[in-house]
Design an enzyme around this catalytic site. Structure first.
Site, mmCIF file in Angstrom:
data_model
loop_
_atom_site.group_PDB
_atom_site.id
_atom_site.type_symbol
_atom_site.label_atom_id
_atom_site.label_comp_id
_atom_site.label_asym_id
_atom_site.label_seq_id
_atom_site.Cartn_x
_atom_site.Cartn_y
_atom_site.Cartn_z
ATOM 1 C CE LYS A 37 -3.792 2.150 2.768
ATOM 2 N NZ LYS A 37 -4.365 2.139 4.056
ATOM 3 C CG HIS A 41 -1.846 4.852 -1.698
ATOM 4 N ND1 HIS A 41 -1.654 3.424 -1.420
ATOM 5 C CD2 HIS A 41 -2.840 5.143 -1.968
ATOM 6 C CE1 HIS A 41 -2.989 2.865 -1.699
ATOM 7 N NE2 HIS A 41 -3.612 4.104 -1.841
ATOM 8 C CG HIS A 53 -3.972 0.872 -6.028
ATOM 9 N ND1 HIS A 53 -3.249 1.663 -6.078
ATOM 10 C CD2 HIS A 53 -4.897 0.837 -5.132
ATOM 11 C CE1 HIS A 53 -3.672 2.810 -5.505
ATOM 12 N NE2 HIS A 53 -4.675 2.119 -4.758
ATOM 13 N NE ARG A 72 -9.381 9.470 3.389
ATOM 14 C CZ ARG A 72 -9.025 8.194 2.811
ATOM 15 N NH1 ARG A 72 -9.913 7.204 2.502
ATOM 16 N NH2 ARG A 72 -7.467 8.002 2.691
ATOM 17 C CE LYS A 76 -7.577 6.270 5.637
ATOM 18 N NZ LYS A 76 -7.916 4.775 5.935
ATOM 19 C CB CYS A 88 -12.749 4.946 -0.166
ATOM 20 S SG CYS A 88 -14.151 6.248 0.008
ATOM 21 C CB SER A 89 -10.511 0.045 1.592
ATOM 22 O OG SER A 89 -9.383 -0.485 1.936
ATOM 23 C CD GLU A 148 -5.713 6.695 -3.201
ATOM 24 O OE1 GLU A 148 -5.403 5.615 -3.748
ATOM 25 O OE2 GLU A 148 -6.034 6.537 -2.089
ATOM 26 C CD GLU A 150 -7.815 3.997 -5.047
ATOM 27 O OE1 GLU A 150 -7.232 3.858 -4.077
ATOM 28 O OE2 GLU A 150 -8.715 4.691 -5.097
#
Length: 233
Positions: A37, A41, A53, A72, A76, A88-89, A148, A150
């Protein structure tokens, strides 16, 4: 990222950054590998290696058809204290979350993270009640280091749930109707009350959310399913 900056990272978030392995995909969503992760990022890695990803964004509605939003947590690493959709993940590079059939891997990941972030038990969000409506491809920097990139599954579910938010993940929650969300968007645009929206949530709001929300209310959500990948980069 320097060692000093890593030491300042929240311990829980640091562990997740290094222990969690995201699923690397190409722009057609074919699995091509995995990476931490952390690496997925780092904008430097995203730009230099074009790391992309798989991710998911859950939109949970109660039976009054109000959408659950979360803010959030401040700890974070990416997009702290921004408001976004329910959860969101990322599906992780593990057998149960790599299952392609019926998007079961994504659904399993969504169920796992709804519990991790909001304390919603699996019985309240059965995997067969998740409705993936589509996929978006987007890229968004968070700050100088983080961001991000994604391929994001947009997943809807309707039901009344019991919430026990995890303060490590979530700073605040609220249910909103359409008009209340429009007011939140207006405030974010105007810079009022310090409200900021996550970039992926804003993309969904601008492109899809309200027409899909109508289908939630009319119980015609299944008719809206289209797993075409929308490139919003």
């Amino acid at each position: 990222m320097g060692e000093a900056a890593e030491e300042n990272m929240d311990a829980v978030q640091r562990r997740l950054m290094f222990d969690d392995e995201c699923i690397l995909v190409d722009k057609e969503d074919h699995v091509i590998g995995h990476d931490s992760k952390y690496n997925c990022h780092l904008m430097e890695k995203i730009e230099s290696e074009n790391l992309l990803h798989r991710a998911f964004s859950v939109f949970l509605f109660n039976t009054k058809y109000e959408l659950l939003l979360q803010q959030r947590s401040a700890t974070k690493v990416t997009f702290p204290l921004v408001w976004t959709n329910t959860c969101c993940s990322h599906p992780l590079y593990r057998e149960s979350e790599l299952i392609e059939e019926n998007t079961l891997g994504v659904k399993n990941a969504a169920q796992r993270k709804l519990y991790d972030e909001l304390g919603i038990v699996a019985e309240d969000v059965p995997v067969d009640e998740f409705v993936p409506l589509g996929r978006i491809l987007y890229k968004a920097p968070s700050d100088g280091k983080w961001g991000e990139h994604e391929l994001d599954y947009l997943v809807f579910i309707v039901g009344d749930v019991t919430l026990h938010p995890n303060p490590e993940e979530v700073d605040d929650i609220r249910y909103v109707n359409k008009e209340q969300l429009k007011e939140i968007v207006r405030k974010a645009d105007a810079g009022e009350d310090g409200i900021k929206l996550s970039p992926w949530f804003r993309l969904v709001v601008d492109n899809f959310l309200f027409k899909w929300w109508n289908k939630v209310e009319n119980n015609t959500l299944a008719a809206a399913v289209n797993m075409k990948i929308h490139n919003l980069t």
